[in-house]
Design an enzyme around this catalytic site. Structure first.
Site, short mmCIF file in Angstrom:
data_model
loop_
_atom_site.label_atom_id
_atom_site.label_comp_id
_atom_site.label_asym_id
_atom_site.label_seq_id
_atom_site.Cartn_x
_atom_site.Cartn_y
_atom_site.Cartn_z
N GLU A 173 9.64 28.75 2.30
CA GLU A 173 10.55 27.71 2.83
C GLU A 173 11.53 28.32 3.83
OE1 GLU A 173 13.91 24.44 1.44
OE2 GLU A 173 12.94 25.67 -0.07
N ASP A 307 22.48 51.81 10.99
CA ASP A 307 21.34 52.18 11.82
C ASP A 307 21.75 52.16 13.29
OD1 ASP A 307 20.18 51.99 9.36
OD2 ASP A 307 18.74 50.44 9.87
N SER A 341 19.59 51.47 3.66
CA SER A 341 19.44 50.03 3.41
C SER A 341 19.09 49.28 4.69
CB SER A 341 20.73 49.45 2.82
OG SER A 341 21.76 49.47 3.79
N HIS A 560 1.02 12.66 38.96
CA HIS A 560 0.46 13.24 40.19
C HIS A 560 -0.77 14.11 39.92
CE1 HIS A 560 3.07 16.87 39.32
NE2 HIS A 560 2.01 17.47 39.80
N ASP A 612 7.00 9.72 38.00
CA ASP A 612 5.87 10.65 37.87
C ASP A 612 5.56 10.91 36.40
OD1 ASP A 612 3.87 12.45 38.38
OD2 ASP A 612 5.19 14.06 39.07
N GLY A 704 0.22 24.33 38.69
CA GLY A 704 -0.56 24.43 37.47
C GLY A 704 0.26 24.15 36.23
N SER A 706 2.36 21.64 36.29
CA SER A 706 2.60 20.20 36.41
C SER A 706 2.17 19.46 35.15
CB SER A 706 1.81 19.64 37.59
OG SER A 706 2.32 20.13 38.81
N GLY A 707 3.01 18.53 34.73
CA GLY A 707 2.70 17.72 33.56
C GLY A 707 3.15 18.34 32.25
#
Length: 756
Positions: A173, A307, A341, A560, A612, A704, A706-707
């Site tokens: 979880e 660390d 640790s 487009h 668009d 490329g 696009s969308g």
């Protein structure tokens, strides 16, 4: 407890043996007697249990103190220091129990759920690590672990070996306060010996992998009653101690790479490394950390007392995306230290030698040694990373001089974003102190706010006003029963604001099951990082456009891609959709679907790119998985403010006129103020568009992409799609940000067509 006078016997590892029980009972009795010397500890001590022994001889124990609710105020008095003092005062160095002497003892507050009895039979396991890989899994895997699980695995290996464990599958979880896996470099849940605490879900490409410093390890699984996940599968084995403690060395090439031990896995606890880099005489070197993860709870990164990496006297720790140093000579020493640790993934560093007489040929040299283009000097952007390119500047006519002497484009003044860093570019932009600024910039008296009247033209004076239930404005969320909720971004925030709870309907979206530790200027995306991203292939041309999943049957993209001079682009049979894809050359986990329908917005304008947007109906529904999920669509009232960081993703070209990417790319971009957007696009944007990117250029969507979606993360924990990649002048050009279709303005049409 560390004991002397007791020879180590293998039988002590068997909790059923006479030897274990006899020694454990003696130690438990001694501790109980010593608690009696402190009245407060004596009154509330209820139990002490010795849980294990290891070579040394070291005994592992826990002690329980019960405080009734009516005495809750005394809880702070039960400190580690008080318990330790009670034990050390009477135990350390004193001979007791015949010949046994306790020489060291430690105390640490721990989660009571991890205090297991060694005689327990429910979910308590003792494992032996060997060179051959062995496996174990959480109870109920893969169907799901049971509620209130209290599981513990003690793993041992032979001397001079350490334990390496990898989790090929890990799904707990996503809330470490409820369910978690806690791993220790010990056989007790002692936080001073903790290696890591983990929850959530990890992708197969980024598995959890840790190593002990010695031949013992303890793993705890703790779960609550709320949500059960599949759990984990683990693989463990013993490896030579020398394999994890051998690090550092002398590097003599003029360029090279070095990493923390076992990178990209977690480095082991209690390790020190030293690298000495020697390059040619007369040269210096730059060291750039490509990855730097050395984060530990409650550590001040200014002091790095646990660390760290130390270079030229300076310690570095924490987590950073950019760290670069320049040597003062041709020799550089780099030290790495991990304490006992909490460990992390560490680092990967690259170094390269350079001639200090000409460190950056035909470029600008940053103070850190970075080389950048000369045109980036005094452009308002921190290109060097240390602001050295923005110092000693004389601002040009088109720039604003900040109070801290930085130069910023005048277009950024009064855009509600702190570009200068000291707010000087936003001073004098707002209304008077006793006035309210409407969303459209108009100033109104302060008393009009939340007066149940729509005084601002856009109704912004009544936004987020619980006292204005009857007022509906552009900022109001419209419930199904036609009520208006005056709360910004009310939908899917896990709070039921509508009387019919419709603001929380259809909210099973916008989540990334995997937790993850190239668009222009971007970087490779992890598998499952953007589970709503889709690749659209046209005929035999391969990847052509992007899209996003908004339901199991519908995709959202740009018009487009389909409304062109060639009618073949609008024919569903000519397209293939690939969902759940990361690499264009890999099909594992990818769901291929044909298109049933293409619905382009009827008002789409090929000249201006207004409206668009297009919807794609799939021939058959998708099956949602860890790497395939829908993104949330915002309501028409949803606000994505200027300056908000969002992400653009796609397989488009990596540069203007370049080739398309094989691996899905991601880039962080910022939403740009509408006024500035209108100016830099010379008035070409409509209300259905928004600008996003950086005016300095360098990061943008490209051909490329696009969308594809513009994904924004909200405080509710959900991802919403703010935009659709639409158009732009070139790619990543300065003062030419990307333009996106604004989903909020197209939301009603989307819902009408799809019901989503």
């Amino acid at each position: 407890m560390k004991l002397t006078g007791v020879p180590y016997d293998q039988k002590l590892e068997d909790t059923d043996s006479k030897e274990f029980k006899t020694l454990a009972q003696k130690l438990e009795a001694i501790l109980g007697e010593n608690y009696k010397k402190d009245p407060l500890l004596e009154e509330h001590h209820t139990k002490t249990v010795v849980t294990a022994f290891s070579e040394g001889v070291i005994a592992y124990y826990w002690s329980q103190f019960d405080i009734p609710p009516e005495e809750e105020e005394i809880v702070p008095e039960f400190s580690e220091e008080r318990v330790l003092e009670a034990l050390e005062t009477s135990l350390i160095g004193q001979r007791s129990m015949e010949t046994i002497k306790i020489t060291e003892i430690t105390t640490s507050v721990t989660d009571h759920r991890m205090a297991r009895n060694p005689t327990a039979t429910d979910c308590f396991f003792r494992l032996e690590a060997e060179e051959k890989v062995k496996k174990f899994s959480s109870p109920g895997y893969p169907k799901g672990y049971p509620p209130k699980s209290r599981c513990q695995w003690q793993i041992r290996a032979s001397e001079n070996k350490v334990i390496s464990i990898t989790f090929p599958f890990f799904h707990i979880e996503d809330d470490c306060s409820d369910d978690f896996v806690f791993i220790y470099d010990s056989l007790s849940p002692d936080e001073s010996q903790a290696i890591t605490k983990q929850c959530g879900q990890r992708p197969p490409s980024n598995p959890l992998k840790v190593v002990s410093s010695g031949n013992i390890m303890l793993i705890n699984l703790i779960t609550d009653t709320a949500v059960q996940r599949p759990g984990f599968q683990a693989e463990y084995r013993a490896i030579p101690k020398s394999q994890v403690q051998t690090c550092g060395g002398v590097l003599t090439e003029d360029k090279g790479v070095f990493t923390s031990p076992l990178h990209p896995g977690f480095y082991p606890p209690a390790v020190d490394c030293k690298w000495t880099i020697k390059v040619s005489d007369g040269f210096k070197m730059r060291v750039k950390f490509i990855i730097f993860n050395m984060k530990e709870p409650e550590v001040d990164t200014r002091s790095c007392h646990k660390d760290y990496v130390e270079i030229m006297g300076t310690k570095y720790c924490g987590k950073t995306s950019s760290l670069a140093v320049t040597s003062s000579s041709n020799v550089l020493e780099i030290l790495f230290h991990s304490d006992e640790s909490f460990t992390d993934r560490g680092f990967r560093a690259e170094y390269v030698a350079y001639n200090p007489k000409n460190p950056c040929p035909n470029q600008l040299t940053c103070s850190s040694g970075y080389c950048i283009g000369k045109e980036l000097k005094c452009d308002g952007w921190n290109d060097c990373g240390d602001m050295s390119d923005e110092r000693d500047c004389h601002c040009g006519e088109d720039q604003f001089t900040c109070a801290n002497t930085l130069c910023k484009p005048k277009l950024w003044v009064c855009d509600s974003v702190n570009d200068c860093g000291d707010w000087s570019d936003e001073k004098g932009c707002s209304c008077e102190e006793n006035e309210f600024r409407c969303g459209n910039g108009e100033c109104m008296p302060q008393y009009v706010v939340c007066d149940s009247k729509k005084d601002c033209m856009d109704g912004s004076d009544e936004a987020s006003c619980e006292t204005s239930p009857g007022i509906c404005s552009d900022f109001s969320f419209k419930c199904k029963n036609s009520d208006c909720v005056n709360k910004v971004n009310a939908e899917c925030d896990r709070i039921e604001d509508c009387s019919d709870n419709s603001d929380e309907d259809n909210c099973d979206c916008g989540t990334r099951p995997y937790k993850l530790s190239r668009i222009v200027g971007g970087q490779n995306a992890e598998k499952g990082e953007w589970p709503w991203q889709v690749s659209l292939h046209f005929q035999n041309s391969g990847h052509t456009c992007g899209a996003s999943i908004i339901s199991d049957r519908w995709l959202l993209t740009a018009a487009h891609c389909f409304v062109t001079r060639d009618p073949a682009n609008h024919m569903p049979d000519n397209w293939q959709t690939y969902s759940g894809m990361q690499d264009q050359f890999k099909q594992d986990g990818v769901q291929l679907r044909k298109l049933k329908r293409i619905i382009s917005h009827p008002d789409y304008n090929q000249m201006t790119f207004d409206f668009d947007v297009a919807l794609l109906e799939l021939s058959e529904p998708l099956e949602f998985t860890n790497t395939l999920q829908p993104i949330c669509l915002p309501s028409s009232s949803h606000v994505f403010p200027a300056g908000m960081s969002c992400w653009v993703t796609g397989w488009g070209t990596l540069r203007e006129g370049g080739r398309t990417a094989q691996v899905l790319q991601k880039a962080s971009v910022k939403i740009i103020n509408d006024t500035v957007c209108d100016v830099v696009t010379e008035g070409q944007v409509t209300s259905r568009m928004l600008c996003c990117g950086y005016l300095a250029g360098g990061v943008d969507a490209c051909q490329g992409d696009s969308g594809g979606p513009l994904s924004c993360f909200e405080e509710s924990g959900k991802w919403f799609q703010a935009g659709i990649v639409s158009w732009g002048e070139g790619c990543a050009r300065r003062n030419k940000p990307g333009v996106y279709s604004r989903v909020t303005k197209l939301r009603d049409w989307i819902k009408t067509e799809t019901g989503v």
